[in-house]
Design a protein around this motif. Structure first.
Motif, short mmCIF file in Angstrom:
data_model
loop_
_atom_site.label_atom_id
_atom_site.label_comp_id
_atom_site.label_asym_id
_atom_site.label_seq_id
_atom_site.Cartn_x
_atom_site.Cartn_y
_atom_site.Cartn_z
N GLU A 1 0.82 -1.20 0.00
CA GLU A 1 0.00 0.00 0.00
C GLU A 1 0.86 1.26 0.00
OE1 GLU A 1 -3.51 2.19 2.65
OE2 GLU A 1 -2.73 0.23 3.26
N THR A 2 1.91 1.25 0.81
CA THR A 2 2.80 2.41 0.86
C THR A 2 3.55 2.56 -0.46
OG1 THR A 2 3.10 1.95 3.21
CG2 THR A 2 4.58 3.57 2.22
N PHE A 3 3.95 1.43 -1.05
CA PHE A 3 4.60 1.45 -2.36
C PHE A 3 3.68 2.11 -3.39
CE2 PHE A 3 5.02 -0.56 -6.53
CZ PHE A 3 6.32 -0.21 -6.85
N ALA A 4 2.41 1.73 -3.39
CA ALA A 4 1.44 2.30 -4.33
C ALA A 4 1.29 3.81 -4.11
CB ALA A 4 0.09 1.61 -4.19
N HIS A 5 1.30 4.25 -2.83
CA HIS A 5 1.22 5.68 -2.53
C HIS A 5 2.44 6.42 -3.08
CE1 HIS A 5 -2.40 5.38 -0.36
NE2 HIS A 5 -1.92 4.96 0.80
N ALA A 6 3.63 5.80 -2.95
CA ALA A 6 4.86 6.44 -3.43
C ALA A 6 4.81 6.60 -4.95
CB ALA A 6 6.07 5.61 -3.03
N VAL A 7 4.38 5.56 -5.64
CA VAL A 7 4.25 5.62 -7.10
C VAL A 7 3.24 6.69 -7.51
CG1 VAL A 7 3.43 4.35 -9.13
CG2 VAL A 7 4.98 3.24 -7.50
N GLU A 8 2.11 6.70 -6.83
CA GLU A 8 1.06 7.67 -7.14
C GLU A 8 1.54 9.10 -6.92
OE1 GLU A 8 -3.48 8.83 -5.62
OE2 GLU A 8 -2.35 7.22 -4.65
N ASN A 9 2.31 9.32 -5.84
CA ASN A 9 2.82 10.65 -5.54
C ASN A 9 3.67 11.20 -6.67
OD1 ASN A 9 2.95 12.51 -3.00
ND2 ASN A 9 2.40 10.49 -2.22
N VAL B 1 6.00 16.61 -4.11
CA VAL B 1 5.66 15.23 -4.46
C VAL B 1 6.91 14.37 -4.50
CG1 VAL B 1 3.56 15.83 -5.72
CG2 VAL B 1 5.70 15.66 -6.97
N ILE B 2 8.06 14.97 -4.83
CA ILE B 2 9.33 14.24 -4.74
C ILE B 2 9.67 13.94 -3.29
CG2 ILE B 2 11.83 14.44 -5.08
CD1 ILE B 2 11.28 15.92 -7.67
N VAL B 3 9.54 14.97 -2.45
CA VAL B 3 9.84 14.80 -1.02
C VAL B 3 8.92 13.75 -0.40
CG1 VAL B 3 9.81 15.95 1.22
CG2 VAL B 3 10.78 17.12 -0.77
N ASN B 4 7.63 13.83 -0.72
CA ASN B 4 6.68 12.87 -0.14
C ASN B 4 6.94 11.45 -0.62
OD1 ASN B 4 5.43 14.91 1.26
ND2 ASN B 4 3.77 15.18 -0.21
N CYS B 5 7.30 11.33 -1.91
CA CYS B 5 7.65 10.01 -2.43
C CYS B 5 8.84 9.45 -1.66
CB CYS B 5 7.98 10.13 -3.92
SG CYS B 5 8.62 8.62 -4.67
N CYS B 6 9.86 10.27 -1.43
CA CYS B 6 11.04 9.82 -0.71
C CYS B 6 10.74 9.49 0.75
CB CYS B 6 12.14 10.88 -0.79
SG CYS B 6 12.85 11.08 -2.43
N LYS B 7 9.84 10.26 1.37
CA LYS B 7 9.43 9.95 2.74
C LYS B 7 8.75 8.58 2.81
CE LYS B 7 8.67 14.63 4.59
NZ LYS B 7 7.66 15.58 5.10
N LEU B 8 7.93 8.30 1.83
CA LEU B 8 7.25 7.00 1.79
C LEU B 8 8.25 5.87 1.59
CD1 LEU B 8 4.23 8.17 -0.34
CD2 LEU B 8 4.02 7.10 1.91
N VAL B 9 9.24 6.09 0.73
CA VAL B 9 10.28 5.08 0.52
C VAL B 9 11.06 4.85 1.80
CG1 VAL B 9 12.45 4.62 -0.67
CG2 VAL B 9 10.49 5.49 -1.96
N VAL C 1 15.36 1.12 -3.28
CA VAL C 1 13.90 1.12 -3.27
C VAL C 1 13.37 2.34 -4.01
CG1 VAL C 1 11.82 1.04 -1.84
CG2 VAL C 1 13.88 -0.17 -1.10
N LEU C 2 14.03 3.49 -3.85
CA LEU C 2 13.62 4.69 -4.58
C LEU C 2 13.77 4.47 -6.09
CD1 LEU C 2 12.72 7.64 -4.66
CD2 LEU C 2 15.12 8.31 -4.37
N ILE C 3 14.86 3.87 -6.50
CA ILE C 3 15.06 3.56 -7.93
C ILE C 3 13.94 2.67 -8.44
CG2 ILE C 3 16.55 2.31 -9.55
CD1 ILE C 3 18.92 3.23 -7.70
N TYR C 4 13.57 1.68 -7.66
CA TYR C 4 12.51 0.76 -8.04
C TYR C 4 11.17 1.50 -8.18
CZ TYR C 4 9.46 -3.35 -7.92
OH TYR C 4 8.50 -4.30 -8.21
N GLN D 1 17.44 12.80 -7.81
CA GLN D 1 18.26 12.99 -9.00
C GLN D 1 19.29 11.87 -9.14
OE1 GLN D 1 19.34 17.32 -9.84
NE2 GLN D 1 18.58 17.46 -7.74
N SER D 2 19.81 11.39 -8.02
CA SER D 2 20.75 10.27 -8.05
C SER D 2 20.08 9.02 -8.59
CB SER D 2 21.30 10.00 -6.65
OG SER D 2 22.03 11.11 -6.16
N ALA D 3 18.82 8.82 -8.25
CA ALA D 3 18.07 7.67 -8.76
C ALA D 3 17.94 7.75 -10.28
CB ALA D 3 16.70 7.60 -8.10
N LEU D 4 17.65 8.92 -10.79
CA LEU D 4 17.55 9.09 -12.24
C LEU D 4 18.89 8.84 -12.92
CD1 LEU D 4 15.31 12.30 -12.51
CD2 LEU D 4 14.60 9.91 -12.75
#
Length: 398
Positions: free
Chosen positions: A137-145, A161-169, A191-194, A232-235
């Protein structure tokens, strides 16, 4: 077993929200009339194309910084109100000028990343040597963000939305650990890369550059800066990805990459995408804006005419995108064959061709739907624009 998740619905929400109410109330006061008029004059100049494209980013940055300083000199606010006013000024001006600013960027990196997202879609957490025990569920929230980023128009909104995605990760990684030790980059980044690979955020390079250009460096600090840098490192990891960076047999990696490339290239071969009437590219939009800049010097504001022209372009592009071209039967081995002419030995090839067609169609349909959604959003923006309309209340726009 990792630690149980709790309150997942609250994870990743901003720790604070900026209110524009105080700034708007100040701006309504007679004392602020000169500043209000300067903002309106500047935004109209940008919207009507009187500022050269090559100077636009710097000009907007300088105007925002100067307006923040002038507003503070006028009202002598507390530090808290000053910061909120700066957020409001940055957000309001960049949102007003967003259609002009977002086309300033080269989209080559966007296209390259979009391609790599598709090529590396086979990658799993195990390939990145990250534990599989992450909360779905948290993974889905991160993707959605992170998928929201291209729909937003303010640097702060894109950043959050980047910050929130990273917080979820970070939360997923922490709860998946067996101990209570802090998570490090070695745990967090895979996990962030994924998440990024699975989210496939649209125009992500352009959005990153927009944040860099229009988010004040003074307000891009602390945890926001850390997560922005990590993203940016993930990209960059994805752009440099090869078998040596994954836990995978090199031959299997090459085979999966080649299979993915074949499916992607198949779209361009079987579907005559080149025959589609396409809307103007960002490069053409920039050239067109530059031409209007030259013509508009010394003339009255022609913003309303530009708005109508843009509306027609968007409508035509939107309608064209609804056309899905037919399959080119010359590219298909079994397109003209009949059932009684098939040989048993050809069944595997027939099945493979069927899968290729299905994958190509689904990919094209998804991209068309994404483009149509963006077109509808642009159309709403054009219809609600107030270019050259003094009668529309400025403070009611936001």
């Amino acid at each position: 077993m990792g630690k149980a998740m709790s309150g997942a619905e609250d994870i990743g929400k901003p720790s604070y929200r900026h209110s524009y109410d105080h700034f708007k109330e100040r701006l309504k006061q007679p004392k602020s009339l000169a500043l209000y008029e300067s903002m309106m004059k500047f935004t109209k100049e940008v919207q009507s194309g009187t500022i050269k494209v090559k100077d636009l980013k710097t000009t907007v940055q300088q105007f925002i910084a100067q307006f923040e300083e002038d507003f503070q000199n006028l009202w002598a606010e507390s530090e808290e109100d000053y910061q909120n006013n700066c957020e409001a000024i940055e957000g309001i001006i960049t949102k007003l000028l967003y259609p002009k600013l977002i086309v300033l960027y080269d989209t080559e990196r966007d296209r390259r990343l979009s391609y790599l997202f598709k090529v590396f879609d086979f990658i799993e957490l195990s390939h990145l040597e990250a534990g599989p025990d992450i909360d779905a569920e948290t993974f889905a929230h991160a993707v959605e963000n992170i998928r929201k980023i291209d729909q937003l128009k303010k640097p702060w909104d894109k950043l959050i939305v980047i910050v929130n995605c990273c917080k979820l990760v970070s939360s997923m990684v922490f709860h998946a650990k067996e101990d209570d030790k802090p998570t490090g980059a070695d745990d967090f980044l895979p996990v962030l890369i994924y998440v990024v690979l699975k989210a496939k955020p649209a125009n992500i390079a352009t959005n990153i550059e927009f944040i860099k250009d229009f988010r004040s460096a003074q307000r891009l600090r602390g945890l926001d800066e850390y997560y922005f840098t990590a993203f940016q490192s993930a990209l960059e990891f994805i752009e440099q990805l090869d078998a040596s960076k994954l836990k995978i047999d090199p031959e299997e990696f090459e085979r999966k990459v080649e299979d993915a490339r074949a499916r992607i290239d198949f779209v361009g071969e079987v579907f005559d995408v080149g025959a589609l009437p396409m809307s103007p590219s960002r490069e053409e939009s920039i050239a067109d804006t530059e031409e209007r800049s030259t013509k508009s010097e010394g003339k009255k504001d022609n913003g309303l005419a530009e708005m109508n022209q843009s509306k027609n372009v968007i409508i035509n592009s939107f309608l064209n995108l609804r056309y899905v071209p037919p399959l080119d039967s010359r590219k298909l081995k079994f397109a003209t064959r009949t059932a009684d002419s098939l040989l048993v030995s050809e069944v595997p090839d027939l099945l493979a061709e069927h899968k290729q067609i299905l994958a190509a169609y689904n990919d094209l349909r998804r991209r068309l739907e994404d483009t149509i959604t963006k077109g509808e959003g642009m159309l709403r923006d054009v219809r609600s624009a107030s270019v050259g309309k003094e009668s529309r209340k400025f403070l009611g726009l936001f």
